[in-house]
Scaffold this active site. Structure first.
Site: not given
Ligand SMILES: NC(=O)c1ccc[n+]([C@@H]2O[C@H](COP(=O)([O-])OP(=O)(O)OC[C@H]3O[C@@H](n4cnc5c(N)ncnc54)[C@H](O)[C@@H]3O)[C@@H](O)[C@H]2O)c1
Ligand SMILES: N[C@H](CO)Cc1c[nH]c[nH+]1
Ligand SMILES: [Zn+2]
Length: 431
Positions: A256, A321
Site C-alpha cells: 500500500h 489495524e
Molecule cells: N486504514 C485504512 O482503513 C486504509 C484503507 C485504505 C487505504 N489506506 C491507506 O491509505 C493510503 C493511501 O495513500 P496514497 O498516497 O495512495 O493516497 P492518498 O490519497 O491518501 O494521498 C495522496 C495525496 O497525498 C498528498 N501528498 C502526497 N505527498 C505529500 C507531501 N509530501 N506533502 C503534502 N501532501 C502530500 C497529495 O495531495 C496527494 O493527492 C495508504 O497509506 C494506504 O495504506 C488505509
Molecule cells: N487494506 C486497506 C486498509 O488498510 C484497504 C484496501 C483497499 N484496497 C486494498 N486494500
Molecule cells: Zn489492503
C-alpha cells in the site's frame, strides 16, 4: 525485514518515538489547511498542481467524465463489485441502530433518538493506488444510516483523469458530487468549505500520513471517523502456519505505502527465518516491488515470542489495524485480543478477503488507535439525542432530591428551575 525477540521488541518500542516525523508532517499539513481557509478554491487549484502535478480546470467531476468512465471498466470487475456490494450491505444492515423510547411509572418517558448526519464527505485515497473498494466501504454504511447527502473527493491520476473504477463504484452506490481533490487540501476544503466545495458535518475515509494528520487537525470543527492512516498487518503464526501464506499476507499490506507496517509474531525461531526469506523472495516478483521493499525496510518486522500468551501480549501492545491468527485453534486465541481493527481467523481468511469482499468494513484504525477506535460502521453516520419527559407528578415526586443536588453544586438557578414548578399552584398545563 528485521527479526527480533519479544524482549528486544518491547524495549525498543518503549524507546522509539515518531515525534520528529509527525512534527515535520504537521508543519506541511497546517500550512495547507491555513492556505485553503484563506484562499479557498484558488488554494485547491494551486495545491493540486503542486502535489498531484495536474493543472486543474474544474474541481468537480463532470457528467461527461462519469459517462466515459462507465465505458472504460471491465464488465467482470463490475460484476465482482456488485457481489462485494451485496456482502458489504448485508453486514452493515446488521449494525443499524434503532431509536428507543421507554415508558416508565408516573408518565416518565426516556429514550434515545437516532438521527442520520445531514452531510458527509468521503475521502477516497488515490496517490499510489486507486481504491474503488474504499468507495463501497465508506458510502454503503452512510446510505444505510440514511445520510441524505454524501459527497466524495479523490486525487487525480497523473494523466489528469479520475480513476474510472473509482467513478464506476461511486455511480454504483449513488454518489453524485465528486471533487477532483486529494490530500490535506481536500480535507481542509470539506472541513471549512470553499466557493465550490460545501462544508460537511463529518469527514470519513482513509488516506496516507498527510491525510490522517489533516483529519486529526480539523477534528472539532468537523466530525471525523477515526485516524485511518497507512495500512498495517500483524500475522501471528505458530508452527502450523503455512510459510508462503504468511509471507504473501504480509506483502499484501506492505504494497500500500512505504509507511505501511507488516509485522509477524511467531512462536518458532525456525519459522521466523523461513518467513523472512519467503517474504523477500515473493517481494521481488511483485509489480509494486519498490514500495514493498521500502515498506519492509522501514517497518517490516518478525518478532519471536516465547509462547502464544506472549504473542498475544505483543498483539495488544501493537493494536494492529489487521490481525491474522494463523495458529492452531484461532477461535480460542481470538478471545485474548483486546486491541485490533479486524481479526482474521485461520489459514483461509487472508486479509485481502476483508479488503474487498467478506462484508466487514476495511476502513480501520491504524497506528495503535485500535486501543480506542473501531472499524467504520453505520454508527459513524448517526447521532444520538437523549429524550426526557417527566409528568408534573413525577417531577414533584423527585423535586427535593434534584434541588439538593443542585444546591450542593452551588447552582441555585438550577434548583430554582425545579422549585418554581413545585411551588406554582396554577401553572399552565397543571393537572
Ligand atoms: N486504514 C485504512 O482503513 C486504509 C484503507 C485504505 C487505504 N489506506 C491507506 O491509505 C493510503 C493511501 O495513500 P496514497 O498516497 O495512495 O493516497 P492518498 O490519497 O491518501 O494521498 C495522496 C495525496 O497525498 C498528498 N501528498 C502526497 N505527498 C505529500 C507531501 N509530501 N506533502 C503534502 N501532501 C502530500 C497529495 O495531495 C496527494 O493527492 C495508504 O497509506 C494506504 O495504506 C488505509
Ligand atoms: N487494506 C486497506 C486498509 O488498510 C484497504 C484496501 C483497499 N484496497 C486494498 N486494500
Ligand atoms: Zn489492503
Amino acid at each position: 525485514m528485521r527479526i527480533v525477540t519479544a524482549d528486544a521488541y518491547l524495549k525498543e518500542e518503549k524507546a522509539t518515538t515518531s515525534t520528529e516525523m509527525t512534527e515535520a508532517i504537521d508543519e506541511v499539513v497546517l500550512n495547507i489547511i491555513r492556505k485553503v481557509r484563506a484562499d479557498k478554491d484558488k488554494a485547491l487549484y494551486d495545491f493540486t498542481e503542486k502535489y498531484d502535478g495536474v493543472k486543474l480546470e474544474e474541481l468537480l467531476v463532470t457528467e461527461e467524465e462519469k459517462k466515459n468512465a462507465k465505458k472504460l471498466v471491465d464488465p467482470l470487475f463490475f460484476e465482482a463489485l456488485v457481489r462485494a456490494k451485496e456482502n458489504i450491505e448485508a453486514f452493515h444492515r446488521e449494525q443499524k441502530e434503532k431509536s428507543w423510547f421507554v415508558e416508565k411509572e408516573n408518565g416518565i418517558m426516556l429514550g434515545q433518538k437516532i438521527t442520520p448526519l445531514e452531510k458527509v464527505g468521503v475521502y477516497i485515497p488515490g496517490g499510489k493506488a486507486a481504491y474503488p473498494s474504499t468507495v463501497l466501504m465508506n458510502v454503503i454504511p452512510a446510505k444505510i444510516a440514511g445520510v441524505p447527502n454524501v459527497v466524495m473527493t479523490t486525487p487525480l491520476q497523473p494523466d489528469g483523469t479520475v480513476n474510472p473504477y473509482v467513478l464506476a463504484a461511486a455511480d454504483l452506490v449513488g454518489v453524485d458530487t465528486i471533487y477532483k481533490i486529494g490530500g490535506v487540501q481536500a480535507i481542509a476544503a470539506l472541513a471549512y468549505g470553499t466557493e465550490t466545495v460545501e462544508r460537511v458535518d463529518k469527514i470519513v475515509g482513509p488516506g496516507n500520513a498527510y491525510v490522517a494528520r489533516a483529519k486529526k487537525w480539523v477534528y472539532g470543527d468537523v466530525g471525523i471517523d477515526m485516524i485511518a492512516g497507512p495500512s498495517e498487518i500483524c500475522v501471528v503464526a505458530d508452527d502450523s502456519a503455512p510459510v508462503p501464506y504468511v509471507a504473501a499476507d504480509l506483502l499484501s499490506q506492505a504494497e500500500h505505502d512505504e509507511s505501511a507496517r507488516a509485522i509477524c509474531i511467531t512462536t518458532s525461531a525456525e519459522k521466523a527465518k523461513e518467513i523472512k526469506a519467503e517474504a523477500e523472495k515473493q517481494a521481488i516478483s511483485l509489480e509494486r516491488h519498490p514500495i514493498v521493499k521500502q515498506s519492509l525496510q522501514n517497518n517490516g518486522m518478525i518478532i519471536i515470542a516465547r509462547n502464544m500468551e506472549e504473542a498475544m501480549e505483543i498483539v495488544n501492545n501493537i493494536a494492529p489495524e489487521h490481525l491474522e491468527l494463523m495458529v492452531k485453534n484461532p477461535e480460542r486465541w481470538m478471545h485474548s485480543v483486546k486491541n485490533a481493527g479486524a481479526i482474521f481467523l485461520g489459514n483461509f481468511s487472508p486479509e485481502p478477503l476483508g479488503d474487498y469482499f467478506a462484508g466487514p468494513n476495511h476502513t480501520l484504525p491504524t497506528n495503535g488507535t485500535a486501543r480506542f477506535a473501531s472499524p467504520l460502521g453505520v454508527y459513524d453516520f448517526v447521532k444520538r439525542s437523549s429524550i426526557i419527559r417527566y409528568s408534573e407528578k413525577a417531577l414533584l415526586q423527585h423535586a427535593e432530591k434534584i434541588e439538593k443536588l443542585a444546591f450542593a453544586e452551588g447552582l441555585t438557578a438550577h434548583g430554582k428551575a425545579i422549585a418554581i414548578r413545585k411551588d406554582d399552584t396554577d401553572a399552565p398545563g397543571k393537572n
